[in-house]
Design a protein around this motif. Structure first.
Motif, mmCIF file in Angstrom:
data_model
loop_
_atom_site.group_PDB
_atom_site.id
_atom_site.type_symbol
_atom_site.label_atom_id
_atom_site.label_comp_id
_atom_site.label_asym_id
_atom_site.label_seq_id
_atom_site.Cartn_x
_atom_site.Cartn_y
_atom_site.Cartn_z
ATOM 1 N N ALA A 177 0.843 -1.088 0.006
ATOM 2 C CA ALA A 177 0.320 -0.003 0.004
ATOM 3 C C ALA A 177 0.967 1.204 -0.109
ATOM 4 O O ALA A 177 0.511 2.243 -0.621
ATOM 5 C CB ALA A 177 -0.990 -0.024 1.362
ATOM 6 N N LEU A 178 1.920 1.184 0.768
ATOM 7 C CA LEU A 178 2.682 2.374 0.831
ATOM 8 C C LEU A 178 3.502 2.661 -0.519
ATOM 9 O O LEU A 178 3.598 3.804 -1.110
ATOM 10 C CB LEU A 178 3.941 2.153 1.938
ATOM 11 C CG LEU A 178 4.656 3.451 2.349
ATOM 12 C CD1 LEU A 178 3.898 4.622 2.739
ATOM 13 C CD2 LEU A 178 5.804 2.987 3.403
ATOM 14 N N ALA A 179 3.894 1.760 -1.222
ATOM 15 C CA ALA A 179 4.654 1.610 -2.367
ATOM 16 C C ALA A 179 3.708 2.370 -3.521
ATOM 17 O O ALA A 179 4.165 3.154 -4.249
ATOM 18 C CB ALA A 179 5.196 0.141 -2.905
ATOM 19 N N ALA A 181 -0.459 2.921 7.219
ATOM 20 C CA ALA A 181 -0.290 3.312 8.539
ATOM 21 C C ALA A 181 -0.997 2.418 9.573
ATOM 22 O O ALA A 181 -0.640 2.075 10.863
ATOM 23 C CB ALA A 181 -0.583 4.808 8.795
ATOM 24 N N GLU A 182 -2.340 1.898 9.296
ATOM 25 C CA GLU A 182 -3.125 1.004 10.004
ATOM 26 C C GLU A 182 -2.444 -0.156 10.260
ATOM 27 O O GLU A 182 -2.422 -0.663 11.473
ATOM 28 C CB GLU A 182 -4.429 1.258 9.333
ATOM 29 C CG GLU A 182 -5.641 0.076 10.454
ATOM 30 C CD GLU A 182 -6.943 -0.024 9.557
ATOM 31 O OE1 GLU A 182 -7.340 -0.709 10.010
ATOM 32 O OE2 GLU A 182 -7.068 0.796 8.740
ATOM 33 N N LEU A 183 -2.086 -0.724 9.193
ATOM 34 C CA LEU A 183 -1.477 -1.959 9.359
ATOM 35 C C LEU A 183 -0.262 -2.331 10.002
ATOM 36 O O LEU A 183 0.066 -3.242 10.584
ATOM 37 C CB LEU A 183 -1.371 -2.530 7.822
ATOM 38 C CG LEU A 183 -2.448 -2.892 6.963
ATOM 39 C CD1 LEU A 183 -2.576 -3.046 5.537
ATOM 40 C CD2 LEU A 183 -3.418 -4.151 7.477
ATOM 41 N N TYR A 184 0.587 -1.464 9.734
ATOM 42 C CA TYR A 184 1.891 -1.340 10.394
ATOM 43 C C TYR A 184 1.518 -0.993 11.973
ATOM 44 O O TYR A 184 2.232 -1.793 12.780
ATOM 45 C CB TYR A 184 2.843 -0.014 10.056
ATOM 46 C CG TYR A 184 3.371 -0.217 8.512
ATOM 47 C CD1 TYR A 184 4.203 -1.457 8.249
ATOM 48 C CD2 TYR A 184 3.245 0.683 7.771
ATOM 49 C CE1 TYR A 184 4.819 -1.508 7.292
ATOM 50 C CE2 TYR A 184 3.965 0.534 6.384
ATOM 51 C CZ TYR A 184 4.962 -0.413 6.273
ATOM 52 O OH TYR A 184 5.357 -0.479 5.034
ATOM 53 N N ARG A 185 0.614 -0.146 12.325
ATOM 54 C CA ARG A 185 0.422 -0.307 13.749
ATOM 55 C C ARG A 185 -0.196 -1.307 14.374
ATOM 56 O O ARG A 185 0.392 -1.948 15.405
ATOM 57 C CB ARG A 185 -0.683 0.989 13.840
ATOM 58 C CG ARG A 185 -1.040 1.454 15.138
ATOM 59 C CD ARG A 185 -1.875 2.655 15.311
ATOM 60 N NE ARG A 185 -1.672 3.768 14.506
ATOM 61 C CZ ARG A 185 -1.956 3.984 13.393
ATOM 62 N NH1 ARG A 185 -3.322 3.412 13.003
ATOM 63 N NH2 ARG A 185 -1.803 5.235 12.554
ATOM 64 N N ALA A 229 4.585 5.757 6.913
ATOM 65 C CA ALA A 229 3.399 5.968 6.351
ATOM 66 C C ALA A 229 2.764 7.345 6.794
ATOM 67 O O ALA A 229 2.063 8.051 6.176
ATOM 68 C CB ALA A 229 2.578 4.767 6.668
ATOM 69 N N LEU A 230 3.001 7.712 7.936
ATOM 70 C CA LEU A 230 2.585 8.780 8.603
ATOM 71 C C LEU A 230 3.297 9.917 8.052
ATOM 72 O O LEU A 230 2.584 11.030 7.683
ATOM 73 C CB LEU A 230 2.627 8.869 10.126
ATOM 74 C CG LEU A 230 1.883 7.905 11.037
ATOM 75 C CD1 LEU A 230 2.371 8.084 12.424
ATOM 76 C CD2 LEU A 230 0.556 8.302 10.913
ATOM 77 N N PHE A 231 4.566 9.795 7.649
ATOM 78 C CA PHE A 231 5.089 10.717 6.971
ATOM 79 C C PHE A 231 4.425 11.240 5.391
ATOM 80 O O PHE A 231 4.166 12.474 5.088
ATOM 81 C CB PHE A 231 6.661 10.513 6.803
ATOM 82 C CG PHE A 231 7.332 11.498 5.490
ATOM 83 C CD1 PHE A 231 7.693 12.865 5.829
ATOM 84 C CD2 PHE A 231 7.536 10.952 4.255
ATOM 85 C CE1 PHE A 231 8.288 13.571 4.993
ATOM 86 C CE2 PHE A 231 7.990 11.772 3.250
ATOM 87 C CZ PHE A 231 8.255 12.888 3.643
#
Length: 230
Positions: A41-43, A76-80, A91-93
């Motif tokens: 998702a980030l990529a 961000a949600e998945l990493y958290r 992701a927050l950046f």
């Protein structure tokens, strides 16, 4: 861990559960899959952001891709959920970057950038911390807090130096030159730009595989020189 490694763990956890009745590894396997999904998702979000920037650099007025923000928020949600603090900081950046760069909304962007910077500092992610500090410096500059902006950009440049990323150092120096000019230190501003050029130009001219950032920073330096002289 690589994607193949995480998928291998999922397969092993499945076999232990189905054939051996041992479900102890399923939760860890699911967290691994959350990280893989977050990485993708980030990529994808970064690709959309790059397309926006490329279109803008080409002189058009691109519209925000509606898929970009949900991708960063999902990451961000998945990493958290997986307990991946480093990934969450990244992701927050990018969430904050979208609000600042595309939506021009520093009020929304800054809390994301501040949280990102704190998480990156905790996990030793110098690249994300340097980027977050740079964008926080940009926000402070726009708000007229010049001393705060200078402090943020100087710290970002220090991190880029430690990371061995001269393009990041030179880019921050362009921002520092604008701040110096805004403070009435025009001579300092021009000296900062000369130093930035000395960092970026040799890579542009001589490196066979010079990063694209080197070319962009040289353009920024020349624009800053023209603008400050005017």
């Amino acid at each position: 861990m690589s994607v193949d490694g995480r998928l291998g763990e999922v397969g092993a956890a499945y076999e232990r559960a189905v054939f051996g009745g041992d479900i102890s590894r399923l939760a860890a396997a699911e967290r691994g899959l959350d990280v893989v999904e977050a990485d993708v998702a980030l990529a994808r979000g970064r690709i959309l952001h790059a397309r926006y920037l490329a279109a803008r650099a080409a002189g058009s007025s691109p519209a925000e891709d509606p898929a970009e923000l949900p991708l960063f928020e999902r990451a961000a949600e998945l990493y958290r959920r997986a307990g991946d603090v480093r990934g969450e900081g990244a992701a927050l950046f990018w969430t904050g970057c979208l609000h600042q760069v595309i939506r021009r909304d520093d009020d929304v962007a800054v809390p994301y950038l501040e949280r990102s910077q704190r998480l990156a500092a905790e996990t030793g992610d110098q690249a994300v911390e340097a980027e977050a500090l740079r964008h926080l410096g940009i926000a402070a500059h726009a708000a007229g807090r010049l001393d705060d902006a200078r402090s943020r950009l100087e710290e970002s440049a220090r991190l880029w130096r430690e990371a061995g990323t001269p393009e990041g150092v030179a880019a921050n120096m362009v921002g520092l030159a604008y701040i110096a000019a805004a403070q009435g230190r025009v001579t300092d501003a021009m000296a900062i730009l000369d130093e930035a050029y000395a960092i970026a130009a040799p890579r542009e001219a001589y490196a066979i595989a010079a990063p694209r950032e080197a070319y962009a920073v040289v353009d920024q330096i020349e624009q800053a020189r023209a603008g400050i002289r005017a």
